[in-house]
Design an enzyme around this catalytic site. Structure first.
Site, PDB file in Angstrom:
ATOM      1  N   HIS A 117     -25.576  74.333  21.140  1.00 23.94           N
ATOM      2  CA  HIS A 117     -25.456  75.547  21.944  1.00 23.94           C
ATOM      3  C   HIS A 117     -24.283  75.429  22.926  1.00 23.94           C
ATOM      4  CE1 HIS A 117     -29.385  76.511  20.314  1.00 23.94           C
ATOM      5  NE2 HIS A 117     -29.360  77.692  20.914  1.00 23.94           N
ATOM      6  N   HIS A 184     -31.826  69.079  26.093  1.00 26.78           N
ATOM      7  CA  HIS A 184     -30.817  68.040  25.927  1.00 26.78           C
ATOM      8  C   HIS A 184     -30.688  67.187  27.182  1.00 26.78           C
ATOM      9  CE1 HIS A 184     -29.068  69.506  22.133  1.00 26.78           C
ATOM     10  NE2 HIS A 184     -29.255  70.721  22.610  1.00 26.78           N
TER      11      HIS A 184
END
Length: 214
Positions: A117, A184
């Site tokens: 992303h 993340h």
């Protein structure tokens, strides 16, 4: 059985893990969860690629063909590059990531490094910045055509500046959101963001096959 990483890399990963957990635990409630999820969807390849492809034909502006050729081919490049790196490094996602709220259509999505992303949003932001002049020309074309869209354009310079700043802000906020949401670690996001900028420059200079989209 995979060999353990070298001591220096292990230290970096340890610091990254602790720092990322601190950011997540301290600031994940700073924004409502639905806002994080909206950002997540907006940067998903399954959303960004079809939208970009449809805009190519909806806008139908010759001056934007180089931009859209770089954008579409670059998104495919990013998807392949991130998937390959994830499979090679196979870094697990943070243990506090809620898998139930996360879509993982391919096996590579189970891995954390780098953030796809983040690479995608920084790629789009870099490309919009690099193609600013072409977008300004397109704004003039839209204004000259008139109609509903033409009345929205106004002074093309100001509009394009707003678009560039808006896209860059979206990229930064989305990247930060990946850590706060727990998807993340910080270094995954940083590496992904840098990768996206490199891809943006590469797409701008090399992936310009506008004849394919005429």
């Amino acid at each position: 059985m995979a060999e353990p990483p070298p001591a220096l890399i292990q230290k970096v990963l340890t610091v990254d893990t602790k720092f990322s957990h601190y950011l997540h635990s301290k600031f994940h409630t700073l924004l409502p969860i639905f806002f994080h999820l909206i950002l997540e969807i907006s940067a998903d390849f399954r959303f960004s690629f079809p939208i970009s492809f449809s805009l190519l034909f909806t806008l139908s502006l010759p001056s934007l063909l180089p931009f859209f050729s770089s954008l579409l081919l670059g998104l495919l490049l990013d998807l392949a590059a991130v998937g390959l790196i994830k499979i090679l490094f196979r870094r697990p996602r943070p243990p506090y990531n809620h898998l139930s709220s996360m879509s993982t259509p391919v096996s590579a999505d189970h891995f954390s490094f780098p953030s796809g992303h983040s690479s995608r949003v920084s790629f789009v932001a870099a490309l919009v910045f690099l193609y600013k002049e072409a977008i300004e020309v397109a704004a003039v074309e839209v204004r000259e055509k008139g109609g509903v869209f033409g009345s929205w354009v106004g002074e093309e310079g100001k509009l394009v500046d707003v678009v560039v700043v808006g896209v860059c802000a979206w990229a930064v906020v989305t990247a930060i959101s990946r850590v706060l949401l727990g998807r993340h670690y910080f270094f995954d996001v940083f590496a992904g963001f840098c990768l996206g900028v490199i891809e943006g420059v590469f797409a701008f200079r090399v992936l310009r096959f506008e004849d394919l989209f005429r």
